[in-house]
Motif scaffolding. Structure first.
Motif, PDB file in Angstrom:
ATOM      1  N   ASP A  20      -2.136 -13.088   5.795  1.00  0.00           N
ATOM      2  CA  ASP A  20      -2.898 -12.482   4.699  1.00  0.00           C
ATOM      3  C   ASP A  20      -2.788 -10.953   4.667  1.00  0.00           C
ATOM      4  N   HIS A  62      -1.303  -9.306   2.198  1.00  0.00           N
ATOM      5  CA  HIS A  62      -1.506  -8.906   0.797  1.00  0.00           C
ATOM      6  C   HIS A  62      -0.827  -7.570   0.493  1.00  0.00           C
ATOM      7  N   ASP A  73       0.032 -15.445   2.029  1.00  0.00           N
ATOM      8  CA  ASP A  73      -0.537 -14.294   1.328  1.00  0.00           C
ATOM      9  C   ASP A  73       0.144 -13.026   1.834  1.00  0.00           C
ATOM     10  N   HIS A  87      -1.513 -16.506  -2.855  1.00  0.00           N
ATOM     11  CA  HIS A  87      -1.213 -15.215  -3.493  1.00  0.00           C
ATOM     12  C   HIS A  87       0.292 -14.946  -3.568  1.00  0.00           C
ATOM     13  N   HIS A  90      -0.876 -22.131   5.631  1.00  0.00           N
ATOM     14  CA  HIS A  90      -1.744 -21.063   5.124  1.00  0.00           C
ATOM     15  C   HIS A  90      -3.218 -21.376   5.408  1.00  0.00           C
ATOM     16  N   HIS A  95      -9.677 -15.228   5.769  1.00  0.00           N
ATOM     17  CA  HIS A  95      -9.991 -13.809   5.998  1.00  0.00           C
ATOM     18  C   HIS A  95     -11.207 -13.673   6.926  1.00  0.00           C
TER      19      HIS A  95
HETATM   20 FE   FE2 Z   1      -5.412 -14.079   1.662  1.00  0.00          FE
END
Ligand code: FE2
Length: 285
Positions: free
Chosen positions: A49, A51, A79, A110, A199, A221
């Protein structure tokens, strides 16, 4: 007076969550033991994650810290980007990671969808439909493979770590209905070490007892915002609050659930839940 104090406290907490804690990157190290033999302990970097979006100086500095180490294996559990602009930034940072036996990745929601502000409320929870804007997932995959990262979409690769055969099963994103666990585990072999990259840890709902030795996931998260006593409000896992982050055991597997390093660009805050990279020292019996 108490109201004024409360207001000042709220402003300070917001400032901390929005401007400070987002960049309090940690490297959290854990020793774990599998129930199989390995020729020597493996040092595995788990990223999740991130991002990636626009260039982020503090995140780049953190990757320079990670670049000072050498890992046997690195895994990235989705992500990876938040929007198309993040692909260049992802390549520039992820290429710094050094491994002996490879760097493997799976995609998250994402990586497929570019979540806009309205999508957070309309398309961000189980059962809701998908956002309209897509991210260029195939271009992302080509860019990652260009720097040697192996992207696993419902498939497996095998490595030999000092003579120990390790199967790396990579599940495509379970949160947007792309996961095929039986296709992914088609080459499952109980005589080898079976690693699962997914994920979301919710993929374990479709996994049998002792099928997986070690798994890596993110998506939660860690709740991203946690309150004292209460903990996180949103966990993004149906398995249970105990599985929102950390090293947990599920169906006989040791599972690393990472809080991740980033945040959706429309949800730019973290509270009592700092970003992390996880390093596992994996021992055998
Ligand atoms: Fe995420």
């Amino acid at each position: 007076m108490p109201l004024l104090l409360l207001f000042i406290l709220a402003v300070l907490v917001f400032f901390w969550a929005h401007k400070v804690e987002l960049h309090q990157f940690q490297i959290n190290r854990h020793d774990v033991t599998l129930r199989k033999k390995i020729s020597r302990p493996l040092k595995i970097l788990h990223l999740s994650d991130i991002h990636f979006a626009l260039p982020n100086v503090m995140l780049s500095r953190f990757f320079n810290r990670l670049a000072a180490e050498e890992f046997d294996l690195a895994v990235l559990t989705g992500d990876i980007i938040d929007c198309e602009e993040g692909i260049h930034n992802a390549v520039e940072n992820l290429r710094k990671i050094k491994t002996r036996y490879g760097f493997f990745a799976v995609f998250g929601n994402h990586d497929y969808y570019d979540y806009r502000l309205k999508d957070i409320f309309l398309h961000n929870f189980p059962g809701q439909s998908k956002p309209e804007a897509l991210n260029p997932t195939d271009i992302l995959q080509a860019a990652l493979e260009g720097i040697g990262i192996r992207v696993l979409r419902n498939r497996t690769e095998e490595i030999l770590a000092e003579g120990t055969p390790v199967l790396i099963h990579g599940l495509d994103d379970p949160t947007t209905g792309r996961a095929s666990i039986r296709e992914t585990l088609a080459s499952y072999d109980p005589a080898k070490i079976n690693l699962l990259l997914t994920h979301s840890i919710d993929a374990f709902l479709d996994i049998s007892e002792h099928e997986i030795d070690l798994s890596f996931s993110g998506h939660s998260h860690g709740g991203q915002v946690r309150f004292p006593v209460i903990g996180p409000i949103f966990t993004h896992t149906t398995i249970g609050r105990a599985y929102v982050d950390g090293i947990v055991t599920l169906k006989g597997a040791v599972c690393s659930v990472s809080r991740g390093l980033g945040y959706g660009r429309n949800l730019a805050f973290r509270l009592l839940c700092p970003p992390e990279a996880v390093v596992l020292n994996v021992f055998g019996v």
